[in-house]
Design a protein around this motif. Structure first.
Motif, PDB file in Angstrom:
ATOM      1  N   LYS A 244       0.826  -1.206   0.000  1.00 24.40           N
ATOM      2  CA  LYS A 244       0.000   0.000   0.000  1.00 24.40           C
ATOM      3  C   LYS A 244       0.862   1.260   0.000  1.00 24.40           C
ATOM      4  CE  LYS A 244      -3.623  -2.445   2.559  1.00 24.40           C
ATOM      5  NZ  LYS A 244      -4.423  -2.494   3.808  1.00 24.40           N
ATOM      6  N   GLN A 245       0.188   2.393  -0.109  1.00 24.47           N
ATOM      7  CA  GLN A 245       0.899   3.681  -0.092  1.00 24.47           C
ATOM      8  C   GLN A 245       1.559   3.916   1.265  1.00 24.47           C
ATOM      9  OE1 GLN A 245      -2.124   6.604  -0.988  1.00 24.47           O
ATOM     10  NE2 GLN A 245      -1.547   6.675  -3.143  1.00 24.47           N
TER      11      GLN A 245
ATOM     12  N   GLU B  19       2.028   6.295   4.210  1.00 26.24           N
ATOM     13  CA  GLU B  19       1.186   7.359   4.743  1.00 26.24           C
ATOM     14  C   GLU B  19       1.962   8.673   4.860  1.00 26.24           C
ATOM     15  OE1 GLU B  19      -1.461   6.287   8.099  1.00 26.24           O
ATOM     16  OE2 GLU B  19      -0.538   4.307   7.942  1.00 26.24           O
ATOM     17  N   THR B  20       1.237   9.757   4.692  1.00 24.16           N
ATOM     18  CA  THR B  20       1.845  11.095   4.748  1.00 24.16           C
ATOM     19  C   THR B  20       2.580  11.310   6.064  1.00 24.16           C
ATOM     20  OG1 THR B  20       0.092  11.969   3.320  1.00 24.16           O
ATOM     21  CG2 THR B  20       1.375  13.576   4.583  1.00 24.16           C
ATOM     22  N   LYS B  21       2.023  10.816   7.150  1.00 20.24           N
ATOM     23  CA  LYS B  21       2.633  11.026   8.479  1.00 20.24           C
ATOM     24  C   LYS B  21       4.010  10.378   8.582  1.00 20.24           C
ATOM     25  CE  LYS B  21       0.448   7.023  10.728  1.00 20.24           C
ATOM     26  NZ  LYS B  21      -0.457   6.596  11.825  1.00 20.24           N
ATOM     27  N   HIS B  22       4.289   9.406   7.708  1.00 19.67           N
ATOM     28  CA  HIS B  22       5.613   8.782   7.711  1.00 19.67           C
ATOM     29  C   HIS B  22       6.577   9.515   6.778  1.00 19.67           C
ATOM     30  CE1 HIS B  22       4.013   5.675  10.174  1.00 19.67           C
ATOM     31  NE2 HIS B  22       3.296   5.102   9.223  1.00 19.67           N
TER      32      HIS B  22
ATOM     33  N   ASN C 192       1.371  10.590  -2.734  1.00 18.23           N
ATOM     34  CA  ASN C 192       2.102   9.644  -1.876  1.00 18.23           C
ATOM     35  C   ASN C 192       2.926   8.618  -2.654  1.00 18.23           C
ATOM     36  OD1 ASN C 192      -0.285  10.720  -0.276  1.00 18.23           O
ATOM     37  ND2 ASN C 192       0.807   9.650   1.330  1.00 18.23           N
TER      38      ASN C 192
END
Length: 373
Positions: free
Chosen positions: A219-220, A222-225, A255
């Motif tokens: 999966k993508q 995440e922005t927070k990572h 992402n």
């Protein structure tokens, strides 16, 4: 300081962005010798993830042997086997020991052994001239089995969908599976990006590898990572970028790991000479698109007129309601059957993918089409 962002090579260590959960999952599969089907869209970091997992294993579980085989570009069973043979030096770096093992394991065909000038490791090349390919495969798989009696092994077969394109694919898959299912101390990671081929190989009941691996779609990130990873690398170069702007970059490129790496590569270079402005993102994005112009123009020129119209249809309608009469009128396509054929051909060319709706797989191509088509 060297630009820490890269978009054309496999990345590991501090240059690899997160995916901690995925790393943990794959290591758990490996330790339990559970075969895995790892797949996602192109250039989303599958190979980097595998290499990062292998790096972690080398550092924390060196008792596990790791073997990475890139099958991209192979066109036959012979090339498949040659690629694996050439990497066996990773499992046994001592030339004398490897040679002894080969001589005791290989039956009725010859091989050459040389030294790779870049790594100084022995490289094996099998000779197929008088040997039956089935015999070579049998010897190869039995040799891998011997390696696994001493320690657990994980073998990553990257771009595994190439096997489905071989002339005798069905027969080769059956032979390969007959050995794989007997190797209890080896974990295979079958990795690839052509989902329609992989799905057929592992989910069709009439195929040899039906349900032979745990499905693991990537999966993508995440922005927070992304944010702390990007911020740390820019800070290392004394380049300060606010979290809000880093978030805008991630959102601008949906992402997607490769395009975020590519953008940050250009941004790093830009900030050596100019300060961040409200136009920085758009300026760099346009530069990225311009860099790919010739490639995309060639791709576009090689499409049929109906394929071009269908691609415009996908772009205009965001991949949905592609058979509606009013949609066909806009792009001047006469019948829905034309769209059906073109969607199939564009998917086979890996220009489009279907995930609920049709998506132009290359994000920069989509942006280029919006400007030029």
């Amino acid at each position: 300081m060297k630009n820490p962002f890269t978009y054309s090579n496999i990345v590991t260590g501090p240059y690899f962005c997160n995916r901690k959960k995925e790393q943990e999952d794959l290591i758990e599969f490996i330790k339990s010798s559970q075969n895995v089907l790892l797949y996602s869209h192109r250039r989303t970091g599958k190979s980097s993830l595998i290499k990062q997992v292998f790096l972690n294993i080398k550092q924390h579980s060196p008792e596990i042997g790791t073997l990475y085989i890139d099958l991209y570009g192979t066109t036959s069973e012979k090339e498949f086997m040659a690629r694996v043979f050439q990497q066996l030096n990773v499992l046994e770096t001592n030339t004398d020991k490897l040679l002894k093992l080969l001589r005791s394991s290989i039956d009725k065909f010859s091989f050459q052994i040389s030294v790779d000038p870049n790594t100084n490791l022995p490289t094996i090349t099998p000779a197929f001239k008088s040997a039956d390919e089935s015999l070579v495969l049998k010897n190869l798989m039995e040799l891998l089995e011997k390696f696994s009696t001493k320690r657990k092994i994980v073998i990553a077969l990257d771009e595994f969908q190439e096997v489905a394109k071989y002339t005798n694919a069905d027969s080769f898959e059956k032979q390969l599976r007959s050995f794989v299912q007997q190797q209890s101390n080896i974990c295979y990671i079958f990795s690839g990006s052509q989902q329609h081929l992989l799905t057929a190989m592992f989910q069709s009941q009439n195929r040899a590898f039906y349900q032979q691996a745990a499905s693991y779609p990537l999966k993508q990130i995440e922005t927070k990572h992304y944010i702390p990873w990007m911020k740390k690398l820019f800070n290392n170069g004394n380049l300060s970028i606010g979290k809000a702007n880093l978030k805008k970059i991630v959102e601008q490129f949906k992402n997607h790991p490769m395009y975020i790496q590519l953008f940050c590569f250009f941004l790093w270079r830009e900030l050596q000479y100019n300060s961040w402005t409200n136009e920085t993102i758009n300026i760099i994005e346009r530069s990225m698109i311009d860099q790919k112009h010739l490639e995309y123009q060639t791709l576009w020129d090689n499409l049929s007129i109906n394929q071009k119209k269908t691609l415009k249809l996908v772009l205009i309608n965001d991949g949905q309601n592609l058979f509606a009469a009013e949609a066909l009128i806009i792009v001047n396509i006469k019948t829905a059957s034309i769209v059906t054929r073109c969607l199939k051909s564009l998917s086979e060319k890996e220009i489009l993918i279907k995930n609920g709706k049709y998506i132009i797989q290359d994000l920069l191509l989509k942006k280029w089409l919006a400007l030029n088509a």
